[in-house]
Design a protein around this motif. Structure first.
Motif, short mmCIF file in Angstrom:
data_model
loop_
_atom_site.label_atom_id
_atom_site.label_comp_id
_atom_site.label_asym_id
_atom_site.label_seq_id
_atom_site.Cartn_x
_atom_site.Cartn_y
_atom_site.Cartn_z
N ARG A 248 0.81 -1.23 0.00
CA ARG A 248 -0.02 0.01 0.17
C ARG A 248 0.66 1.33 -0.04
NH1 ARG A 248 -5.55 -0.02 3.40
NH2 ARG A 248 -5.78 -1.68 2.22
N LEU A 249 1.97 1.22 0.81
CA LEU A 249 2.80 2.31 0.97
C LEU A 249 3.48 2.30 -0.58
CD1 LEU A 249 4.39 3.85 3.10
CD2 LEU A 249 6.16 2.36 3.05
N GLU A 250 3.86 1.50 -1.16
CA GLU A 250 4.37 1.37 -2.51
C GLU A 250 3.58 2.08 -3.40
OE1 GLU A 250 5.18 -2.64 -3.54
OE2 GLU A 250 6.57 -2.02 -5.24
N LYS A 251 2.18 1.78 -3.45
CA LYS A 251 1.48 2.26 -4.61
C LYS A 251 1.24 3.65 -4.32
CE LYS A 251 -2.75 0.10 -6.30
NZ LYS A 251 -3.78 -0.79 -5.82
N ARG A 252 1.36 4.18 -3.07
CA ARG A 252 1.27 5.53 -2.93
C ARG A 252 2.60 6.25 -3.24
NH1 ARG A 252 -1.08 7.95 2.71
NH2 ARG A 252 -3.05 7.16 2.30
N LEU A 253 3.64 5.78 -2.88
CA LEU A 253 4.86 6.59 -3.27
C LEU A 253 5.35 6.44 -4.83
CD1 LEU A 253 6.95 5.26 -0.15
CD2 LEU A 253 6.21 7.60 -0.72
N ILE A 254 4.94 5.20 -5.36
CA ILE A 254 5.31 5.17 -6.76
C ILE A 254 4.09 4.88 -7.90
CG2 ILE A 254 7.81 4.71 -6.65
CD1 ILE A 254 7.21 1.74 -6.54
N GLY A 255 3.17 5.75 -7.61
CA GLY A 255 2.04 5.48 -8.43
C GLY A 255 2.25 5.99 -9.77
N TRP A 256 3.33 6.51 -9.99
CA TRP A 256 3.96 7.04 -11.32
C TRP A 256 4.14 5.87 -12.07
CZ3 TRP A 256 8.74 5.44 -11.92
CH2 TRP A 256 9.72 5.50 -10.83
N LYS A 257 4.34 4.69 -11.56
CA LYS A 257 5.14 3.54 -12.43
C LYS A 257 3.89 2.87 -12.88
CE LYS A 257 8.62 0.28 -12.27
NZ LYS A 257 8.64 -0.42 -13.44
N VAL A 258 3.74 2.89 -14.11
CA VAL A 258 2.53 1.87 -14.69
C VAL A 258 3.16 0.79 -15.26
CG1 VAL A 258 0.52 3.22 -15.42
CG2 VAL A 258 2.60 3.23 -16.71
N SER A 259 2.55 -0.42 -14.69
CA SER A 259 3.08 -1.48 -14.91
C SER A 259 1.92 -2.84 -15.12
CB SER A 259 3.76 -2.48 -13.73
OG SER A 259 3.31 -2.15 -12.40
N TYR A 260 2.22 -3.87 -15.89
CA TYR A 260 1.20 -4.86 -16.22
C TYR A 260 0.42 -5.23 -15.10
CZ TYR A 260 -0.73 -8.80 -18.52
OH TYR A 260 -1.37 -9.99 -18.78
N VAL A 261 -0.82 -5.20 -15.04
CA VAL A 261 -1.71 -5.76 -13.76
C VAL A 261 -2.21 -7.07 -14.21
CG1 VAL A 261 -1.68 -3.58 -12.59
CG2 VAL A 261 -3.48 -4.26 -14.44
N GLY A 262 -2.04 -7.83 -15.33
CA GLY A 262 -2.68 -8.71 -15.83
C GLY A 262 -4.09 -8.86 -16.36
N ASP A 263 -4.65 -9.71 -17.17
CA ASP A 263 -5.96 -9.26 -17.85
C ASP A 263 -6.82 -9.56 -16.92
OD1 ASP A 263 -4.62 -9.10 -20.30
OD2 ASP A 263 -4.34 -11.06 -20.59
N PRO B 89 9.21 10.32 -14.70
CA PRO B 89 8.07 9.74 -14.53
C PRO B 89 7.59 9.94 -13.22
CG PRO B 89 9.64 7.83 -14.72
CD PRO B 89 10.50 9.45 -15.17
N TRP B 90 8.50 10.19 -12.19
CA TRP B 90 7.87 10.43 -10.92
C TRP B 90 7.47 12.08 -10.75
CZ3 TRP B 90 12.73 8.53 -12.38
CH2 TRP B 90 13.58 9.41 -12.28
N LEU B 91 7.89 13.06 -11.63
CA LEU B 91 7.25 14.19 -11.58
C LEU B 91 6.15 14.77 -12.54
CD1 LEU B 91 10.92 15.88 -11.79
CD2 LEU B 91 9.85 15.22 -9.62
N THR B 92 5.45 15.49 -11.82
CA THR B 92 4.12 16.00 -12.70
C THR B 92 4.78 16.81 -13.82
OG1 THR B 92 3.89 18.13 -11.37
CG2 THR B 92 3.06 16.02 -10.56
N VAL B 93 3.79 17.48 -14.38
CA VAL B 93 4.00 18.05 -15.81
C VAL B 93 5.01 19.18 -15.27
CG1 VAL B 93 3.08 19.48 -17.56
CG2 VAL B 93 2.28 17.08 -17.47
N GLU B 94 4.30 19.98 -14.46
CA GLU B 94 5.12 21.43 -14.03
C GLU B 94 6.27 21.03 -13.20
OE1 GLU B 94 2.16 23.85 -11.74
OE2 GLU B 94 2.05 22.41 -10.29
N GLU B 95 6.52 20.05 -12.59
CA GLU B 95 7.76 19.71 -11.83
C GLU B 95 8.61 19.50 -12.78
OE1 GLU B 95 6.08 17.99 -7.64
OE2 GLU B 95 6.16 16.51 -9.38
N ASN B 96 8.43 18.70 -13.96
CA ASN B 96 9.46 18.48 -15.04
C ASN B 96 9.93 19.76 -15.78
OD1 ASN B 96 10.00 15.68 -16.09
ND2 ASN B 96 7.99 15.20 -15.42
N ILE B 97 8.83 20.61 -16.01
CA ILE B 97 9.31 21.97 -16.51
C ILE B 97 10.15 22.57 -15.50
CG2 ILE B 97 8.30 24.09 -17.62
CD1 ILE B 97 6.06 22.33 -18.54
N ALA B 98 9.75 22.64 -14.17
CA ALA B 98 10.66 23.40 -13.31
C ALA B 98 11.76 22.94 -12.92
CB ALA B 98 9.58 23.67 -11.95
N PHE B 99 12.02 21.68 -13.31
CA PHE B 99 13.36 20.77 -12.82
C PHE B 99 14.63 21.62 -13.23
CE2 PHE B 99 16.70 17.76 -13.02
CZ PHE B 99 16.52 16.88 -11.86
#
Lengths: 263, 257
Positions: A248-263, B89-99
């Motif tokens: 859960r912590l991971e999801k919050r911290l690295i929500g930017w990473k999109v990975s394959y979640v299965g069909d 990828p861990w930064l938002t659009v504006e954070e990327n631009i501000a980097f």
């Protein structure tokens, strides 16, 4: 007909899918016992295990064993996390440091923590320290190895961008390398915690008077297979709960990473 | 800023003794405010040339100079836009631009101002807080361009920036790049293997051929902007450029057993 989209029904469906296999296995197990196919001394039925669990819970024994084991795991894992992360980052960043440490890490890594028990007792005695040390050894390597890998996998394009933008070295490490390595680091943390739980039984082989590992080994000598199973399942459940927490912590911290979640 | 490539040659090692000539005696220059396309098939060394202008690679002989000074390392003056965007990828659009501005210690208010200005400029208003994985390819590249523009570069080096986009998005991005560039003509070197893209964008097209990478000719594109892809003159120039690639190399492949 439209596809079922009611979110609540969907949730219930997913929950049922999640527990169904476990329930089927328990049901078959219980039935085989009633049909007389399994002797309770070899494999006690779920009903008996549940009863034993309930008794241990009511007597307060369970809380005591779980408490001490959780404490040991957290201590060993905590030290492993701090050392594994800081050394892993240092090694990941410095080729020289990597060359200096690689051989020793690679040779010590395959040694099972259980093989360290004699030395652990000589070095740390039979108290808490030696147990924590065994757990630490188990958790340390997955964390350090994954941290090094994560740092080494920094995208070359990011290095180029950073050079164009003239990012100072320290900021480059803190704001580009470490965030990029974060998914790998979290994997290391999760595997490390899992191995820490796997090591708790080994650690509690050392003159322990409490803990889930002790509970299992003690019951083994008294041939209480139901207590052994209660201990095993308890380790499994606590391990799973802790993993879910980190996930859960991971999801919050690295929500930017999109990975394959299965069909 | 004026970029001058003079007598550039570079070869790479292949195997123990063998060397492959990647670039063979290439000379051309890009004037202040000019948009030059480096056009050529893959393997002609156009990206290598661009990396030399950025300061990531160096010629064996010859030199690249920016306003008379040899290029010896990357600098924010020479911004680079990558084909695969290279956004954090861990930064938002504006954070990327501000980097970039944050790294060189620009003050907070100025950074906020630049974020606002460049987000409007590349048409990303409303997506300030989005993360790259939530954006389409075209939008990601807008962020990639805005990020470099936020450093007020004197040169923009673009390495097949629209190569990963579908044909329609690519045309749209070409139009918008033209608009951006016309509003404030920054010196631009644009690498592409798409002939139409080169004719649409460039003031001049450096036509390159491969194995070894050579500059065949430079084709000026004296058309007013916005250009129309179906115009007679446009098609003429496109055909002229395409003709440069006819039979420049032996057409039969070399076989060896």
């Amino acid at each position: 007909m439209a596809r079922e989209t009611n979110p609540r029904l969907q949730k219930i469906k997913h929950l049922l899918q999640y527990v169904s296999l476990s329930i089927v296995i328990l049901a078959v197990w219980q039935t085989l016992y009633h049909l007389g196919y399994i002797k309770p001394i070899i494999l006690p039925p779920p009903s008996k295990i549940a009863l034993t669990f309930w008794e241990l819970l009511n007597s307060g024994a369970m809380a005591k064993h779980v408490g001490i084991s959780v404490l040991r795991v957290l201590e060993g894992f905590g030290i492993a996390a701090v050392l594994g992360l800081s050394l892993g980052i240092a090694i990941g960043l410095s080729r020289t440091f990597d060359r200096l440490t690689d051989l020793i890490i690679q040779v010590i890594k395959p040694i099972p923590p259980i093989a360290w028990i004699p030395l652990a007792i000589l070095w740390f005695g039979i108290g808490e320290k030696s147990k924590v040390y065994i757990i630490f050894l188990g958790a340390f390597f997955p964390i350090i190895i994954n941290t090094i890998d994560g740092i080494r996998q920094t995208d070359h394009k990011f290095v180029e961008v950073a050079r164009i933008l003239e990012v100072p070295r320290f900021k480059f490490v803190r704001q580009v390398v470490i965030p990029g390595a974060f998914p790998a680091i979290m994997t290391g943390i999760r595997v490390g915690l899992m191995v820490a739980w796997m090591c708790v039984v080994a650690a509690e082989l050392i003159a322990a008077g409490s803990g889930i590992g002790y509970l299992i080994m003690d019951a083994r000598q008294l041939s209480q297979s139901d207590v052994v199973l209660v201990g095993m399942i308890t380790i499994g459940i606590i391990g799973k709960l802790m993993d879910s927490l980190i996930k859960r912590l991971e999801k919050r911290l690295i929500g930017w990473k999109v990975s394959y979640v299965g069909d | 800023m004026e970029l001058v490539f003079s007598n550039i040659a570079k070869s790479f090692k292949r195997g123990a003794k063998d060397r492959v000539v990647a670039l063979d005696d290439i000379s051309f220059s890009v004037a202040e405010g000019e948009l030059v396309c480096l056009l050529g098939p893959s393997g002609c060394g156009k990206s290598t040339l661009l990396k030399m202008a950025a300061g990531f690679e160096f010629p064996d002989t010859g030199s690249v100079t920016a306003d008379g000074k040899p290029v010896c390392k990357p600098h924010p003056d020479r911004g680079m836009v990558f084909q695969d965007y290279a956004l954090f990828p861990w930064l938002t659009v504006e954070e990327n631009i501000a980097f970039g501005p944050e790294m060189n210690g620009t003050d907070r208010r100025e950074i906020r101002e630049r974020i606002r200005r460049f987000i409007t400029l590349v048409g990303l208003t409303g997506f300030e807080k989005a993360h790259p994985h939530q954006l389409s390819g075209g939008m990601k590249q807008r962020v990639g361009i805005a990020r470099m523009l936020a450093m007020s570069p004197k040169v923009l080096l673009m390495d097949e920036p629209f190569g990963a986009l579908d044909a329609f998005t690519r045309m749209e991005m070409q139009e918008e790049l033209t608009n951006l560039w016309q509003a404030a003509p920054f010196t631009t070197v644009f690498v592409t293997h798409d002939v139409e893209e080169a004719v649409y964008l460039a003031d001049r097209i450096a036509v390159m051929t491969s194995r070894p990478g050579k500059l065949k000719t430079i084709v000026p594109v004296p058309l007013s902007r916005p250009r129309v892809r179906t115009d007679h003159d446009f098609v003429q120039i496109r055909n002229h450029v395409l003709k440069q690639y006819e039979r420049t190399q032996p057409s039969a492949a070399e076989y060896s057993i």
